[in-house]
Design a protein around this motif. Structure first.
Motif, mmCIF file in Angstrom:
data_model
loop_
_atom_site.group_PDB
_atom_site.id
_atom_site.type_symbol
_atom_site.label_atom_id
_atom_site.label_comp_id
_atom_site.label_asym_id
_atom_site.label_seq_id
_atom_site.Cartn_x
_atom_site.Cartn_y
_atom_site.Cartn_z
ATOM 1 N N MET A 1 0.850 -1.199 0.000
ATOM 2 C CA MET A 1 0.000 0.000 0.000
ATOM 3 C C MET A 1 0.889 1.255 0.000
ATOM 4 O O MET A 1 1.852 1.330 0.755
ATOM 5 N N THR A 2 0.566 2.226 -0.852
ATOM 6 C CA THR A 2 1.366 3.452 -0.868
ATOM 7 C C THR A 2 0.927 4.368 0.275
ATOM 8 O O THR A 2 -0.178 4.231 0.808
ATOM 9 N N ALA A 3 1.805 5.310 0.630
ATOM 10 C CA ALA A 3 1.463 6.274 1.678
ATOM 11 C C ALA A 3 0.214 7.060 1.277
ATOM 12 O O ALA A 3 -0.646 7.353 2.086
ATOM 13 N N SER A 6 -3.176 5.597 2.138
ATOM 14 C CA SER A 6 -3.562 5.512 3.537
ATOM 15 C C SER A 6 -3.969 6.868 4.125
ATOM 16 O O SER A 6 -4.265 6.968 5.302
ATOM 17 N N LEU A 7 -3.970 7.935 3.290
ATOM 18 C CA LEU A 7 -4.321 9.252 3.807
ATOM 19 C C LEU A 7 -5.774 9.297 4.272
ATOM 20 O O LEU A 7 -6.651 8.736 3.624
ATOM 21 N N SER A 8 -6.011 10.010 5.375
ATOM 22 C CA SER A 8 -7.364 10.098 5.913
ATOM 23 C C SER A 8 -8.065 11.387 5.486
ATOM 24 O O SER A 8 -9.122 11.709 5.993
ATOM 25 N N PHE A 14 -6.902 19.179 2.818
ATOM 26 C CA PHE A 14 -5.515 19.545 3.144
ATOM 27 C C PHE A 14 -5.273 21.020 2.817
ATOM 28 O O PHE A 14 -4.761 21.782 3.645
ATOM 29 N N ARG A 15 -5.685 21.440 1.614
ATOM 30 C CA ARG A 15 -5.479 22.825 1.186
ATOM 31 C C ARG A 15 -6.205 23.798 2.118
ATOM 32 O O ARG A 15 -5.653 24.811 2.544
ATOM 33 N N ARG A 16 -7.458 23.462 2.463
ATOM 34 C CA ARG A 16 -8.245 24.369 3.307
ATOM 35 C C ARG A 16 -7.705 24.421 4.727
ATOM 36 O O ARG A 16 -7.767 25.448 5.392
ATOM 37 N N THR A 17 -7.141 23.294 5.200
ATOM 38 C CA THR A 17 -6.568 23.279 6.548
ATOM 39 C C THR A 17 -5.276 24.096 6.579
ATOM 40 O O THR A 17 -5.041 24.880 7.513
ATOM 41 N N LEU A 18 -4.454 23.945 5.526
ATOM 42 C CA LEU A 18 -3.238 24.786 5.430
ATOM 43 C C LEU A 18 -3.606 26.267 5.411
ATOM 44 O O LEU A 18 -2.884 27.106 5.964
ATOM 45 N N GLY A 19 -4.749 26.588 4.807
ATOM 46 C CA GLY A 19 -5.193 27.974 4.690
ATOM 47 C C GLY A 19 -5.495 28.635 6.025
ATOM 48 O O GLY A 19 -5.642 29.859 6.096
ATOM 49 N N MET A 20 -5.594 27.847 7.095
ATOM 50 C CA MET A 20 -5.836 28.415 8.422
ATOM 51 C C MET A 20 -4.554 28.955 9.048
ATOM 52 O O MET A 20 -4.587 29.545 10.135
ATOM 53 N N PHE A 21 -3.424 28.732 8.375
ATOM 54 C CA PHE A 21 -2.165 29.327 8.829
ATOM 55 C C PHE A 21 -2.023 30.650 8.087
ATOM 56 O O PHE A 21 -1.724 30.677 6.894
ATOM 57 N N ALA A 22 -2.267 31.763 8.776
ATOM 58 C CA ALA A 22 -2.205 33.082 8.125
ATOM 59 C C ALA A 22 -0.767 33.391 7.723
ATOM 60 O O ALA A 22 0.168 33.131 8.484
#
Ligand SMILES: Cc1cc2nc3c(=O)[nH]c(=O)nc-3n(C[C@H](O)[C@H](O)[C@H](O)COP(=O)(O)O)c2cc1C
Length: 165
Positions: A1-3, A6-8, A14-22
């Motif tokens: 299985m590739t990494a 296995s992503l959740s 991911f992009r929207r969560t990164l966007g919470m870092f001003a």
């Protein structure tokens, strides 16, 4: 299985969560091999080390400027001020002349230093590392300068300005 398998989370999460870092916004500028000024908008800028003075940012592998920015000896990181949203947009667009009508001075290696920014770092293009779908640039700061202007801020996918405390 590739990494990957296995992503959740998915790419949007991911992009929207990164966007919470001003972050601030900067325009990377340099000269191509013909001497033409080039540049693009980034938000991936950050500090790495004080001594020696090192900074980091990342460039998409499919950037039209990849060859130029990997090869140039020096480039500049222009940190945009609150009233420079239009400059952020023009340097993030693949249509139009990004430098049309702009005022700038020549820095190290001929890199354009844009007028009206709140800070500028002139750097030596010292290290580049593969970083997934980006190239990570770690560069040594040769000169830096700042003004007292408020910065342009990017948060949650939108331009923002700092509120007074
Ligand atoms: C707020 C903002 C932040 C950005 N940050 C980056 C970044 O850190 N790295 C990057 O490669 N592109 C970033 N971009 C996208 C580039 O500016 C955009 O894809 C541009 O068209 C690239 O042009 P080029 O292919 O000529 O390099 C950002 C765009 C915006 C609007």
């Amino acid at each position: 299985m590739t990494a990957q398998a296995s992503l959740s989370f998915d790419a949007t999460t991911f992009r929207r969560t990164l966007g919470m870092f001003a972050t601030g916004i900067a325009v990377i500028t340099a000269r191509d091999r013909h001497g033409n000024p080039v540049g693009l908008t980034i938000s991936s800028f950050n500090s790495v080390s004080l001594a020696p003075p090192l900074v980091v940012w990342s460039l998409a592998n499919d950037s039209t400027l990849r060859e130029t920015l990997e090869a140039c000896e020096h480039y500049a990181i222009n940190v945009l001020a609150a009233d420079q949203e239009d400059i952020s947009n023009r340097f993030a667009s693949r249509t139009g002349d990004r430098f049309a009508g702009l005022r700038w001075e020549e820095g190290l290696g001929g890199a354009p230093l844009l007028e009206g920014c709140c800070a500028v770092f002139e750097v030596r293009n010292s290290q580049r590392l593969p970083g997934g779908d980006h190239v990570v640039f770690i560069s040594e700061v040769i000169r830096c300068d700042r003004s007292e202007q408020a910065p342009l801020v990017f948060f949650n996918g939108q331009y923002r300005q700092l509120a007074p405390r």
